[in-house]
Structures are given as structure tokens and as C-alpha cells.
Design an enzyme around this catalytic site. Structure first.
Site, short mmCIF file in Angstrom:
data_model
loop_
_atom_site.label_atom_id
_atom_site.label_comp_id
_atom_site.label_asym_id
_atom_site.label_seq_id
_atom_site.Cartn_x
_atom_site.Cartn_y
_atom_site.Cartn_z
N TYR A 24 0.85 -1.20 0.00
CA TYR A 24 0.00 0.00 0.00
C TYR A 24 0.89 1.25 0.00
CZ TYR A 24 -4.37 2.57 0.85
OH TYR A 24 -5.48 3.40 0.74
N GLY A 25 1.89 1.20 -0.88
CA GLY A 25 2.70 2.39 -1.12
C GLY A 25 2.00 3.27 -2.14
N SER A 50 2.10 -3.43 9.60
CA SER A 50 2.37 -2.40 8.60
C SER A 50 1.75 -1.07 9.01
CB SER A 50 1.81 -2.81 7.24
OG SER A 50 1.89 -1.73 6.33
N GLU A 83 13.16 -4.53 -4.55
CA GLU A 83 14.22 -5.19 -3.80
C GLU A 83 13.71 -6.19 -2.78
OE1 GLU A 83 13.65 -1.14 -1.70
OE2 GLU A 83 13.51 -1.98 -3.73
N HIS A 107 5.84 -3.42 -12.72
CA HIS A 107 7.20 -3.22 -13.22
C HIS A 107 7.76 -4.61 -13.51
CE1 HIS A 107 11.06 -1.64 -14.00
NE2 HIS A 107 11.58 -1.70 -12.78
N GLU A 226 17.00 29.62 -10.16
CA GLU A 226 17.35 29.44 -11.58
C GLU A 226 17.56 27.99 -11.96
OE1 GLU A 226 17.17 31.64 -13.87
OE2 GLU A 226 16.70 33.25 -12.47
N GLU A 230 12.61 26.87 -11.14
CA GLU A 230 12.03 27.14 -12.46
C GLU A 230 12.03 25.91 -13.37
OE1 GLU A 230 13.17 30.73 -14.44
OE2 GLU A 230 13.46 31.82 -12.56
#
Length: 338
Positions: A24-25, A50, A83, A107, A226, A230
Site C-alpha cells: 500500500y505504497g 504495517s 528489492e 514493473h 534558476e 524554475e
């Protein structure tokens, strides 16, 4: 390249199946809530202790220990960090991977590099939103969506692509487009983009620019504005209309400096080094190094993380952001709930 949309997806088959979202990330938060709001039967699998358990329960989600959630579900979506995924799978999920079940990822890392090796009679798929989880959730809530990648690694039942497309649609991907790919292509391009451009390349460029100005005697606050603050303005223009539209929007002076001086900073030598990064990704060297780092307690990871937080650019940034309270309004990330 094949692109699918909501009209190509049939959510009825997905709604007939029980889904376990492990973790649950950022992505676990987004995908489980989007699935719930799309009428799916979803359970969040978490360790009993958790800290995310209370967040998921406050969102109205059913929460069970990982092994129980996996055992009672037809589809198990692994959304824990790369991981630790292989350890979680071996310890809590593998026993439940019976013939005909579906093992899903956002992923391709664990499958592509062989850290997780499911039985051949289990369906293996990937639905990968091309954006962070908090954006996946916020876009879904406002009636839009984040594009998704869809890939199938194993398909013993013959319907894995159809189910994956339904899953992508249920989390909002079908509103923006679902692109078909494969585990190798997603994994290697994703890692390369993170290392060479989006995270590694960008943050290194920002830090180098900031330090160059400060070392030349300019005020750190000016250097921060800068070289970091931005950056969002420029990236938003590129995001909306590409490089050409960004150049159309900035001054002629900025555009000329961009086109004539930029290549002296990022040049053929930079590309040579990028090819080296890509070779490490393709060979699996980076993946093995990262898994070894995790197994050894992440000493280098934590040292580098600590060094970053104490750099001058971060200290200056924290002070300047306090002067801009509007930046905290409508934040995508609220650590108390997601």
C-alpha cells in the site's frame, strides 16, 4: 504499437474475480482504491504491523495478511518494492500460485531478471501506469487517467491479455490509452529513463548548475530559483507540447542559448556514458548490484540518501519553500492517507 482504450476492455470478467493488491505504497494506494471505485472485489495484503494498514482501512478497503490475501484471490498484484518482492513472493505468495491463477506486476524487474520464477501453469502479466501512484489516483478521481503499459509473460489460460486490459481500464488507464509491450522492453527502458534522464540525470544536472553558480559567488537563493525552482515551468511546457513548444514559449535569448550551449553540457561523451548505463541494465549488472545492496542492509543507499538531504541546495530549498505556502496546497502526496 497497439493502443487500447476503455471501449476495448470488458470489466465484467475482472469483477467476477477476487484481486489481492500486495503493498500500500504509492501504487498500491492508487490501484486498490481505483479498483474498488470501479466495482472490483479487492483486498490489500499487508504485514500485520504495517503502518499502512490504518490508511487502507480508513479508505474502506479490506486488509488481510499477505499470505491470506493471496490465498483467497484469483489475481495477485505485487506492488511492493523491487528489492523485497522476491522475498515476499517466496515467503507469502508462492504457495498460493496454483494453476490458472494470475500473478501481476507494475514493473517487469522481478520477472525479467529472474528474481521471481512463477510456475508455468500460472498466468503472468504486467499493468504499468506511466506515472506515480498519487497521480494515478488523482487523475482517476477527476475522471481522467494515466496511460498504462500492458505485457503478458505467461498465458496458460489464454485470456491473460484480456484480463490485463480490463485491469488497466479499471485503474483509469483505458481513459488515456493502454500500450502493449513486453517485460524486457518495459524494464530496461524504465530503468534507463530513471537513471540517465528523469531522476539521475536531472538531479545531477540541477545540483551541478546550483553548485557552479554558488562557487562563482552568486547567492544560493538565486541559484536555487534558476536551477531548481524554475525547472517545473520548463518541464510543464515540454510535457504539454514537446521541446518545440517550450522553445516557442521562452524568450529568443533563452532559445538561442538552449540550442547553442546545451549541447556543450550534454554531448556525445554524455551519450557514451548513457550507453554504458544501458549496457549495465541490459546485462542485469545493475539489477544484481541493487539486490546485493538490499541484502547487505542498504548501507551505501542510506549514506547517499543522507548526504543528499544535507546538501546546501536542499537546505536553501526548505527555507525558500516556507516563503511559498501555496506550494503546499492541493499536494498529490498526503503521508497521512496515501
Amino acid at each position: 504499437m497497439k493502443v487500447y482504450y476503455d471501449k476495448d476492455a470488458d470489466l465484467s470478467a475482472l469483477r467476477e474475480r477476487r484481486i489481492a493488491v500486495v503493498g500500500y505504497g504509492s501504487q498500491g494506494f492508487a490501484q486498490s482504491n481505483n479498483l474498488k471505485d470501479s466495482g472490483c472485489d479487492v483486498t490489500v495484503g499487508l504485514k500485520p504491523d504495517s503502518p499502512s494498514r490504518a490508511k487502507a482501512e480508513r479508505a474502506g478497503l479490506k486488509v488481510l495478511p499477505v499470505a491470506e490475501a493471496a490465498a483467497e484471490s484469483d489475481i495477485v498484484m505485487m506492488l511492493v518494492p523491487d528489492e523485497v518482492a522476491s522475498d515476499v513472493y517466496a515467503r507469502e505468495v508462492a504457495e498460493s500460485m496454483t494453476p490458472g491463477k494470475y500473478l501481476a506486476f507494475s514493473h517487469g524487474f522481478s520477472i525479467h531478471y529472474g528474481f521471481i520464477k512463477p510456475p508455468e501453469d500460472v498466468n503472468v502479466l504486467m499493468v504499468a501506469p506511466k506515472g506515480p501512484g498519487h497521480l494515478v489516483r488523482s487523475e482517476y478521481v477527476r475522471g481522467a487517467g494515466v496511460p498504462c503499459l500492458l505485457a503478458v509473460s505467461q498465458d496458460p489460460t489464454g485470456d491473460t491479455r484480456r484480463l490485463g486490459l480490463a485491469y488497466a481500464s479499471a485503474i483509469g488507464g483505458g481513459r488515456a490509452g493502454v500500450i502493449e509491450t513486453n517485460f524486457r522492453e518495459e524494464t530496461e527502458t524504465d530503468l534507463f529513463g530513471e537513471q540517465a534522464v528523469l531522476c539521475g540525470g536531472l538531479t545531477s544536472l540541477i545540483k551541478a548548475g546550483f553548485e557552479t553558480l554558488v562557487e562563482a559567488g552568486y547567492a544560493p537563493e538565486m541559484a536555487y530559483f534558476e536551477c531548481l525552482h524554475e525547472m517545473k515551468l520548463i518541464v510543464d511546457l515540454i510535457y504539454e507540447g514537446g521541446i518545440s513548444e517550450m522553445r516557442y514559449s521562452v524568450s529568443n535569448t533563452a532559445q538561442y542559448g538552449d540550442m547553442t550551449r546545451g549541447p556543450s553540457v550534454v554531448n556525445d561523451e554524455t551519450k557514451r556514458r548513457m550507453r554504458g548505463l544501458l549496457a549495465e541494465i541490459q546485462s542485469g549488472a545493475f539489477a544484481r548490484e541493487w539486490m546485493k545492496e538490499n541484502r547487505s542492509g542498504k548501507e551505501r543507499f542510506r549514506r547517499l540518501e543522507s548526504e543528499t538531504s544535507e546538501r546546501q541546495i536542499e537546505r536553501v530549498g526548505r527555507r525558500l519553500r516556507e516563503m511559498m505556502p501555496w506550494l503546499a496546497a492541493d499536494r498529490l502526496v498526503d503521508e497521512s492517507s496515501n
